[in-house]
Design an enzyme around this catalytic site. Sequence first.
Site, PDB file in Angstrom:
ATOM      1  N   HIS A 155      -3.407  -5.665   1.212  1.00  9.39           N
ATOM      2  CA  HIS A 155      -2.702  -5.838   2.491  1.00  9.39           C
ATOM      3  C   HIS A 155      -2.645  -7.307   2.906  1.00  9.39           C
ATOM      4  O   HIS A 155      -3.506  -7.760   3.675  1.00  9.39           O
ATOM      5  CB  HIS A 155      -3.441  -5.067   3.594  1.00  9.39           C
ATOM      6  CG  HIS A 155      -3.265  -3.589   3.524  1.00  9.39           C
ATOM      7  ND1 HIS A 155      -2.256  -2.929   4.185  1.00  9.39           N
ATOM      8  CD2 HIS A 155      -3.979  -2.634   2.884  1.00  9.39           C
ATOM      9  CE1 HIS A 155      -2.349  -1.627   3.948  1.00  9.39           C
ATOM     10  NE2 HIS A 155      -3.388  -1.419   3.165  1.00  9.39           N
ATOM     11  N   CYS A 178       0.838  -1.205   0.000  1.00 10.91           N
ATOM     12  CA  CYS A 178       0.000   0.000   0.000  1.00 10.91           C
ATOM     13  C   CYS A 178       0.875   1.258   0.000  1.00 10.91           C
ATOM     14  O   CYS A 178       1.517   1.555  -0.981  1.00 10.91           O
ATOM     15  CB  CYS A 178      -0.965  -0.044   1.183  1.00 10.91           C
ATOM     16  SG  CYS A 178      -2.344   1.100   1.009  1.00 10.91           S
ATOM     17  N   GLU A 189      -0.853  -8.612   5.107  1.00  8.72           N
ATOM     18  CA  GLU A 189      -0.659  -8.742   6.562  1.00  8.72           C
ATOM     19  C   GLU A 189      -1.994  -8.719   7.308  1.00  8.72           C
ATOM     20  O   GLU A 189      -2.060  -9.057   8.481  1.00  8.72           O
ATOM     21  CB  GLU A 189       0.291  -7.650   7.078  1.00  8.72           C
ATOM     22  CG  GLU A 189      -0.323  -6.279   7.324  1.00  8.72           C
ATOM     23  CD  GLU A 189      -0.538  -5.459   6.056  1.00  8.72           C
ATOM     24  OE1 GLU A 189      -0.401  -6.036   4.949  1.00  8.72           O
ATOM     25  OE2 GLU A 189      -0.868  -4.258   6.177  1.00  8.72           O
TER      26      GLU A 189
END
Lengths: 86, 234
Positions: free
Chosen positions: B198, B87, B200
């Site tokens: 994302h 990002c 994560e």
Amino acid sequence: MDWKVKIKVMLKKSILDPQGQAVEDGLEALGYNNVSEVKVGKHLELSIEDVATEEELEEQVEEMCERLLANPVIEDYTFQVEEMEG
Amino acid sequence: MKFGVVTFPGSNCDQDCYHVAAEVLNKPTDMVWHKDKQDLSEYDCLILPGGFSYGDYLRTGAIARFSPIMESVIEYAEAGGLVIGICNGFQILLEAGLLPGAMKVNDSLKFVCDYTKLEVVNDDTPFTNRCNSGDILEIPVAHGEGNYHIDEEGLAELIANQQIVVRYLSEEENPNGSVDNIAGICNQERNVFGLMPHPERCSESILGNGSTDGYQIFASIVEYLSKRGEECGE
């Protein structure tokens, strides 16, 4: 010599400007039906001290635009310089 | 095998990335502060996390790119070190010239926060080797400026060099209007990877929504580094 610099950063002509389009739609909603080609860009003003010639100054401003103030991949820039009155 | 998470003022996914590297992957992980130009050679992979570094002033990533640590990151990447930018991290990699192209405001002009379906386009990278090309990953996005742009010549080059790593599955699935539905690209050398989604945020089942597809990205990095370690006789 001290200088005033005004820099305009705009998206390149070839690149769609969704902000400009949205503003144009807004204007149309207000009844301004004769508006087209709205572009939204950035305007920066700054002072630069101790540069002897306009040529040197332009060189510095161009460098600053290329390195940080504009992203040459998607943006064009133009600028005006003005000598500050002592 | 050691991870480093680079933190800028305004990063807000740094702790999530740290958590995945340290707790989910169970690898030694450091937070790396933006103000310190330093030797990064002790790290096997650097993560540039998401967020709004320097308030995203001027352009996303534009100011962060000139923070002292980025000089070290560029040296590290040029020496072949693995770098993943997520990002805002992707935006910084573009501004730093480690990846080609630039980011524009989403076509919708809206901040998008949603799960997206991605197609793995290239499974032969350190970041996707656990996937197969054609696999579909569900990974969330959260950004206002993810509208990846590159000119036609640049796009042809990306395609020819197989640098497009993940694409949004379709135009309908594309949350931002990016060229050729691009969600993530790597450099020619394959050691620098940037993506808007994302991973994560979906690397453990406890985080909900049923997808743990993000784990595949991080596990790929571990697998790549383990193999490289074996080849080096480590």
